[in-house]
Write a protein that holds these residues in place. Sequence first.
Motif, mmCIF file in Angstrom:
data_model
loop_
_atom_site.group_PDB
_atom_site.id
_atom_site.type_symbol
_atom_site.label_atom_id
_atom_site.label_comp_id
_atom_site.label_asym_id
_atom_site.label_seq_id
_atom_site.Cartn_x
_atom_site.Cartn_y
_atom_site.Cartn_z
ATOM 1 N N UNK A 145 -59.190 -10.187 -79.355
ATOM 2 C CA UNK A 145 -60.297 -10.223 -80.295
ATOM 3 C C UNK A 145 -61.207 -11.404 -80.053
ATOM 4 N N UNK A 146 -62.384 -11.330 -80.689
ATOM 5 C CA UNK A 146 -63.351 -12.422 -80.696
ATOM 6 C C UNK A 146 -63.605 -12.838 -82.144
ATOM 7 N N UNK A 147 -63.689 -14.121 -82.325
ATOM 8 C CA UNK A 147 -64.001 -14.711 -83.630
ATOM 9 C C UNK A 147 -65.107 -15.742 -83.428
ATOM 10 N N UNK A 148 -65.673 -16.215 -84.528
ATOM 11 C CA UNK A 148 -66.617 -17.324 -84.448
ATOM 12 C C UNK A 148 -66.475 -18.207 -85.685
ATOM 13 N N UNK A 149 -66.884 -19.452 -85.486
ATOM 14 C CA UNK A 149 -66.805 -20.411 -86.585
ATOM 15 C C UNK A 149 -68.036 -21.297 -86.576
ATOM 16 N N UNK A 150 -68.790 -21.230 -87.665
ATOM 17 C CA UNK A 150 -69.951 -22.092 -87.841
ATOM 18 C C UNK A 150 -69.506 -23.367 -88.561
ATOM 19 N N UNK A 151 -70.261 -24.453 -88.414
ATOM 20 C CA UNK A 151 -69.886 -25.709 -89.061
ATOM 21 C C UNK A 151 -69.689 -25.555 -90.568
ATOM 22 N N UNK A 162 -58.489 -19.456 -77.251
ATOM 23 C CA UNK A 162 -59.221 -20.267 -76.304
ATOM 24 C C UNK A 162 -59.781 -21.496 -76.983
ATOM 25 N N UNK A 163 -60.464 -22.314 -76.177
ATOM 26 C CA UNK A 163 -60.999 -23.569 -76.708
ATOM 27 C C UNK A 163 -62.360 -23.398 -77.363
ATOM 28 N N UNK A 164 -62.977 -22.253 -77.154
ATOM 29 C CA UNK A 164 -64.261 -21.944 -77.773
ATOM 30 C C UNK A 164 -65.440 -22.251 -76.881
ATOM 31 N N UNK A 165 -66.529 -21.536 -77.109
ATOM 32 C CA UNK A 165 -67.778 -21.778 -76.406
ATOM 33 C C UNK A 165 -68.913 -21.740 -77.412
ATOM 34 N N UNK A 166 -69.824 -22.700 -77.303
ATOM 35 C CA UNK A 166 -70.896 -22.834 -78.290
ATOM 36 C C UNK A 166 -72.024 -21.856 -77.991
ATOM 37 N N UNK A 167 -72.464 -21.156 -79.019
ATOM 38 C CA UNK A 167 -73.642 -20.299 -78.949
ATOM 39 C C UNK A 167 -74.649 -20.812 -79.977
ATOM 40 N N UNK A 168 -75.850 -21.100 -79.511
ATOM 41 C CA UNK A 168 -76.904 -21.572 -80.404
ATOM 42 C C UNK A 168 -78.106 -20.657 -80.251
ATOM 43 N N UNK A 179 -78.494 -16.983 -87.407
ATOM 44 C CA UNK A 179 -77.220 -17.030 -88.129
ATOM 45 C C UNK A 179 -76.011 -16.699 -87.270
ATOM 46 N N UNK A 180 -76.254 -16.306 -86.022
ATOM 47 C CA UNK A 180 -75.149 -16.093 -85.072
ATOM 48 C C UNK A 180 -74.711 -17.404 -84.425
ATOM 49 N N UNK A 181 -75.410 -18.482 -84.706
ATOM 50 C CA UNK A 181 -75.048 -19.782 -84.140
ATOM 51 C C UNK A 181 -73.668 -20.203 -84.630
ATOM 52 N N UNK A 182 -72.776 -20.488 -83.673
ATOM 53 C CA UNK A 182 -71.395 -20.830 -83.994
ATOM 54 C C UNK A 182 -70.647 -21.139 -82.704
ATOM 55 N N UNK A 183 -69.407 -21.575 -82.857
ATOM 56 C CA UNK A 183 -68.486 -21.647 -81.723
ATOM 57 C C UNK A 183 -67.729 -20.321 -81.695
ATOM 58 N N UNK A 184 -67.709 -19.705 -80.529
ATOM 59 C CA UNK A 184 -67.084 -18.403 -80.356
ATOM 60 C C UNK A 184 -65.742 -18.561 -79.653
ATOM 61 N N UNK A 185 -64.733 -17.871 -80.200
ATOM 62 C CA UNK A 185 -63.377 -17.956 -79.679
ATOM 63 C C UNK A 185 -62.838 -16.580 -79.325
ATOM 64 N N UNK A 186 -62.105 -16.504 -78.228
ATOM 65 C CA UNK A 186 -61.333 -15.304 -77.967
ATOM 66 C C UNK A 186 -59.879 -15.603 -78.313
#
Length: 119
Positions: free
Chosen positions: A34-40, A110-116, A88-95
């Motif tokens: 799966x993919x998740x995301x986390x905004x500040x 994973x460690x995450x990748x930033x999407x801005x 509003x899709x800006x976040x760190x994305x994790x698999x």
Amino acid sequence: QVQLVESGGGLVQAGGSLRLSCAASGRTFSRAMGWFRQAPGKERDFLASISRSSENTYYADSVKGRFTISRDNAKNTVYLQMDSLKPEDTAVYYCALGYGADTAGYDYWGQGTQVTVSS
């Protein structure tokens, strides 16, 4: 041991696209992912999941129709194609390796990748 490494994040204008990749190592790749995301300041939110052989995919309502999850088991890689991006899709994305729409269903991350996404 399982290791997940995301890539493909970056800065994009609203309306643009990005494709995230998640490279997995270890013999347990043959599982749902799966993919998740986390905004500040916010919780980690479910985005999409895909079954082991890609026969089933699930999406959060917030990304349905804009994001597409896929996988290439020969390359041990899962992808998240993101189109029509919004600020509003800006976040760190994790698999993650696991199943379902809750973080409790996943045991490797994973460690995450930033999407801005700029407006």
